[in-house]
Every structure is written in C-alpha cells, then in structure tokens.
Design a protein around this motif. Structure first.
Motif, PDB file in Angstrom:
ATOM      1  N   ALA A 121      12.324  11.715 -40.857  1.00 28.75           N
ATOM      2  CA  ALA A 121      13.616  11.525 -41.510  1.00 28.75           C
ATOM      3  C   ALA A 121      14.556  10.822 -40.553  1.00 28.75           C
ATOM      4  O   ALA A 121      14.400  10.889 -39.330  1.00 28.75           O
ATOM      5  N   GLY A 122      15.545  10.143 -41.121  1.00 30.40           N
ATOM      6  CA  GLY A 122      16.558   9.478 -40.319  1.00 30.40           C
ATOM      7  C   GLY A 122      16.093   8.141 -39.800  1.00 30.40           C
ATOM      8  O   GLY A 122      14.925   7.751 -39.931  1.00 30.40           O
ATOM      9  N   PRO A 123      17.017   7.403 -39.176  1.00 28.28           N
ATOM     10  CA  PRO A 123      16.649   6.059 -38.651  1.00 28.28           C
ATOM     11  C   PRO A 123      15.627   6.129 -37.530  1.00 28.28           C
ATOM     12  O   PRO A 123      14.876   5.170 -37.322  1.00 28.28           O
ATOM     13  N   GLU A 124      15.583   7.247 -36.798  1.00 28.80           N
ATOM     14  CA  GLU A 124      14.614   7.387 -35.716  1.00 28.80           C
ATOM     15  C   GLU A 124      13.286   7.966 -36.195  1.00 28.80           C
ATOM     16  O   GLU A 124      12.363   8.107 -35.389  1.00 28.80           O
ATOM     17  N   MET A 125      13.199   8.325 -37.488  1.00 25.45           N
ATOM     18  CA  MET A 125      11.982   8.914 -38.067  1.00 25.45           C
ATOM     19  C   MET A 125      11.530  10.132 -37.250  1.00 25.45           C
ATOM     20  O   MET A 125      10.354  10.273 -36.899  1.00 25.45           O
ATOM     21  N   ARG A 126      12.479  11.003 -36.976  1.00 24.75           N
ATOM     22  CA  ARG A 126      12.180  12.212 -36.213  1.00 24.75           C
ATOM     23  C   ARG A 126      11.555  13.273 -37.118  1.00 24.75           C
ATOM     24  O   ARG A 126      11.926  13.418 -38.284  1.00 24.75           O
ATOM     25  N   ARG A 127      10.629  14.023 -36.569  1.00 22.38           N
ATOM     26  CA  ARG A 127       9.981  15.107 -37.303  1.00 22.38           C
ATOM     27  C   ARG A 127      10.532  16.438 -36.778  1.00 22.38           C
ATOM     28  O   ARG A 127      10.204  16.863 -35.661  1.00 22.38           O
ATOM     29  N   LEU A 283      15.746  19.824 -33.383  1.00 19.56           N
ATOM     30  CA  LEU A 283      14.676  19.762 -32.398  1.00 19.56           C
ATOM     31  C   LEU A 283      13.340  19.419 -33.031  1.00 19.56           C
ATOM     32  O   LEU A 283      12.962  19.986 -34.070  1.00 19.56           O
ATOM     33  N   THR A 284      12.629  18.519 -32.390  1.00 18.92           N
ATOM     34  CA  THR A 284      11.237  18.266 -32.745  1.00 18.92           C
ATOM     35  C   THR A 284      10.358  19.324 -32.070  1.00 18.92           C
ATOM     36  O   THR A 284      10.835  20.126 -31.265  1.00 18.92           O
ATOM     37  N   SER A 285       9.086  19.305 -32.390  1.00 23.98           N
ATOM     38  CA  SER A 285       8.186  20.295 -31.809  1.00 23.98           C
ATOM     39  C   SER A 285       8.127  20.201 -30.279  1.00 23.98           C
ATOM     40  O   SER A 285       8.214  21.221 -29.592  1.00 23.98           O
ATOM     41  N   PRO A 286       8.003  18.995 -29.667  1.00 25.00           N
ATOM     42  CA  PRO A 286       8.014  18.940 -28.195  1.00 25.00           C
ATOM     43  C   PRO A 286       9.330  19.408 -27.592  1.00 25.00           C
ATOM     44  O   PRO A 286       9.349  20.077 -26.546  1.00 25.00           O
TER      45      PRO A 286
END
Length: 501
Positions: A121-127, A283-286
């Motif tokens: 999602a978003g412009p950075e395609m963050r998960r 926050l992403t998983s990492p």
C-alpha cells in the motif's frame, strides 16, 4: 494546568462493594450460620461465624491489588511453573535448533504470536506487519510515531491535544472495529550511534586538533545527558469483528490485511490531526522485528544502526533482524522481576489519584536516572462500543443506587469519596448523551537495567518516580514477564484481556 479527574471506578460492586458472585457466597455461608443458630448449636455457630469472617477477609479484602485467593492461585501457578521448568525459556537458536528464520521465536505470552505481511500500500508499496495472536484471537498493527510532546505547550494547546485523543477513542467506538488502542513510549540514554555516523561522514580532514578535541568533549558531555524516545501506537482488532469484513474483502490473511489497511488509514488521520503527531510510519515485518529485539536488548540498538548505515554504502551487508533471533536467547520469570539475556526488568501499574491527574505528570516516570537504564510506559485504552457502553452505564447506575439504598437502610453513612464516585457514575449518562465514549484505560511502567546493576534498586527508583508523578505504584509480582511484554514490545498485548495471563 490541565487536570483530569472525571474518571470512575472500572468496576463497582452491587451490594456494599461486593459483586454478585461474592454476595451469593457470603449469603449462603451466612444462611448456614443462621441454620445452626436456629438449632441452638452455639459452638457450631461460633465456629461457622469465625469461618465466615475469615472467608470474607480472604475473598474481599485486596492485598496489593489482589485478594488472598488471587495470591494463592498466582503463587501456586508460579511455583508449578518453576518446578516443571516452564518459567525458564530458551530460544531455538540458543539450543542449536534454529528453524525457519521468518518464524517468531519469542518467550512467554508472545509464544502464540504469528506475524504476516499485509498487502502492499502507499507510494512506497510498504507491507504492514499483521500481528496475529492465536490465544486471544486478535489481530494488531503497530506504528512508529513522532510526537513533539506537551511539556512546552500552553494550556489551550494541551487541552486541544487531550480533545484530539478523546476524539480518536470516540471515532474507534463508533466504528466498532478496533477493540484497543495502545501507546508505548520507551526512553533510554542516547547511545550516540547516529551522531557517530554523521561525524564519520562529515568530519573535515584538515580540522585543527584543538577544535576536534573541543567537539569531542562536547559530544561526550551531551551524549551523557541526552535521552532518546521511541513511541509506538498499536491498534488491536478482535477476530470476531474482523471475520465478516475480511470475507467480503477476499478472505484469509489478504482479506484481513485490506480491512486493517482501512483501519490504519483512519487512525493515521486522527493521529496527524487532533493528537498532534508529526509522523506516522506503520511498521513492516523487519521493522517490527527490530523494535522487538531492541525491546528485549536495548544495548543492541547501536549495532543495528551501524549495520543500516553500512548497508547504505554496501548493499551486501545484512542489517535485518530475523524473527528467529528477535527475542532473547534466554528468559526467566522470577517473583519480583523478569530476566532476559543480560538484562532484567521490573514492572508496576499506575493507580490514578482521586484528586485527578495533570497532563504531562508522567515525565518523571519516563526519565532515566542511571546510565544504561531504560524506562518504558504503556497506556491502554479499551474501546467500548456504544451498545456496550449503554449497558455498562445502566448497570453502574443501578449498582450505585442499590448501594445507596442499602446504606440508607443500614443507617450507614457513605464516605465522601464513595459519594463522589457515585455522582461521577451518574454523570456518565449525560456524557454519553453528548457523544462521548466509555473507556477504562490503564498504564504499565517498566524499568530495564543490565544484570550488573541491582534490580531491587531499579525497582525502588521506578516506584519513587511514579510517586513523584502523583500516582500510586503497584508492583506486578508474579506477572513481570507478561507485564514486560505488554509495556515494552509493540505486539498488542494487554494485561486486562482474557487469555493473556
């Protein structure tokens, strides 16, 4: 100064401060005494009356937050866990049995946690990381936030921030999706990692030795008194509320991720608006793995920062923290503290003063007083739906009226504190009619120090800081492991939720 004092007790007893089960037990025991009295068995009456009084003391009188029966149950569980070895935990990597690096290997209450990756999602395609708790049947998402604080704010702006937080809780109550909003703040003396990286990249090679010496002295002095803050906001959604919208959005983890993405967007708008947050980064998983690792081992943060800076220059550097190593190598739950790797921690709850709490009063609780000391504070706002709030307010009003009626029949004068609490309970109906939601927040404070330092002294410093802030500390003996995970690790744990303890 903004002082909030309009809170009411989270639970009120129906009759003389007793709940219905307690009242039934006491009434049945008294009936046995009355039956012996009617037979004229005076010896039996005396013995049974003494037993009735002892039972009342054990069941009704709280001792440091728990009844005697509660302490017996907690002590028995802890003793059994110690004898069977369940209170001591060792990671798979420390045991030489490292499995999948993406599977979390966490101790205690975090054992049932599973972390999924949400849809991009978003412009950075963050998960965004989706945190699933199989025991409590909840899903959580956590964000790292940046807030300027309210210490230097004037009175109107402080009130505005408080109204913004209230609006956030009201918004979640109307949506009937989020069950809890948890804010965690961690403070630790600055390790100077970012400063060292900046100096290494920007230092002039032809600088005079005297200037370098002055800069070094200033850096050492400022780093010693600087404090770093890490703030997280976690939204918790119960599986029962998420299942139906998730089926409409595509089922499975992907469907739940889409629904939770809408929740994060709603909370982001509220945080950036009235609450006054400057930046929100889900926050992403990492990133969640790094936050978890630095929660258990605060000293590892500098090495992680150095690795991230090195990876910017050399893509071959692995700066990620695998979930299999995000937790401690070993952990042990003692009666008075919690041990994890080379650190140990003590947790307390904060009891609200009857006179009210001033905004910004928690500053002493979050201020480290010793080198390498980490303070953490978690505030949990359970979100009550409008229907649940209406039932709870009706029940509270009925209990207050019933208690006043019994006091009048018994010609017992109510104390001023009880009368004020009853009046606040009746005022809840007016506030709900004005559109306000009902919540019963609670807070947990934790201090973490290296094992080379005395944990008893650290616990006393934390309790002293809580008292200076105007609150009453209550140490969470026999539950420090769960309290640590709830107040330090942004995984959506809550001591008051059924199934956590």
């Amino acid at each position: 100064m903004s002082v909030y004092s309009e809170y009411v007790p989270a639970k009120r007893g129906w009759i003389l401060g007793m709940t219905i089960p307690q009242w039934i037990v006491m009434a049945l025991c008294m009936l046995s005494v009355a039956a012996a009295f009617s037979r004229g068995a005076w010896g039996t009456v005396a013995v049974m009356l003494l037993g009735w009084l002892v039972l009342g003391l054990l069941m009704l009188v709280p001792v440091r937050g728990r009844s005697a029966f509660g302490w017996v149950a907690a002590a028995t569980s802890h003793t059994l866990a110690s004898v069977t070895g369940l209170s001591a935990w060792r990671s798979r990597a420390a045991s030489g049995k490292a499995g999948d690096a993406d599977v979390p290997d966490l101790p205690g209450a975090l054992t049932s946690i599973e972390v999924h990756e949400g849809p991009p999602a978003g412009p950075e395609m963050r998960r965004t990381a989706l945190i699933q708790d199989h025991v409590t049947r909840t899903w959580s998402v956590s964000a790292s936030v940046s807030h300027p604080g309210i210490l230097l704010r004037d009175e109107p702006e402080r009130r505005g921030r408080a109204i913004g937080l209230t609006s956030l809780i009201d918004q979640m109550a109307v949506g009937e999706m989020v069950s809890e909003v948890i804010a965690i703040v961690r403070t630790i003396p600055d390790d100077g990692a970012e400063r060292a990286q900046w100096v290494a990249e920007n230092a002039a090679g032809d600088a005079p030795p005297g200037a370098l010496r002055v800069v070094g002295d200033l850096e050492e002095a400022l780093t010693g008194v600087s404090v770093r803050h890490e703030s997280f906001v976690t939204a918790v959604v119960e599986e029962s509320a998420l299942a139906k919208p998730a089926r409409e959005a595509g089922r499975g983890v992907a469907g739940r991720g889409k629904v939770l993405a809408d929740v994060t967007a709603e909370i982001t708008g509220a945080l950036l608006g009235g609450v006054g947050v400057e930046a929100v980064r889900w926050l992403t998983s990492p990133e969640l793995a790094v936050a978890t690792r630095t929660g258990f081992a605060p000293g590892d943060r500098a090495a992680i920062v150095d690795a991230l800076a090195e990876r910017a220059r050399n893509p071959q550097v692995n700066a990620d923290v695998p979930w299999a190593q995000a937790g401690p190598s070993t952990a042990s739950a003692a009666v008075r503290h919690y041990e994890h790797d080379a650190w140990h921690s003590v947790s307390v709850t904060l009891q609200l003063p009857d006179r009210g709490a001033a905004m910004g009063a928690l500053l002493p609780v979050l201020t480290p007083s010793e080198p390498e000391e980490r303070r953490s504070l978690a505030v949990v706002w359970p979100v009550t739906t409008l229907q649940q709030a209406d039932r709870e307010i009706r029940r509270s009003e009925a209990m207050a009226d019933l208690s006043d009626g019994f006091n009048e029949k018994l010609k017992r004068t109510s104390r001023a504190k009880d009368r004020r609490a009853a009046q606040r309970t009746r005022d809840l109906d007016v506030k709900q009619a004005q559109g306000n939601s009902l919540t019963a927040p609670h807070a947990i404070a934790t201090i973490t120090v290296p094992k080379s330092r005395s944990i008893a002294d650290a616990g006393r410093r934390l309790e002293s800081a809580v008292r200076r802030a105007g609150f009453a500390p209550l140490r969470l003996d026999v539950s420090h492991d769960v309290a640590f995970c709830a107040s330090v690790v942004p995984m959506g744990l809550n001591l008051a939720r059924k199934g956590t303890l």
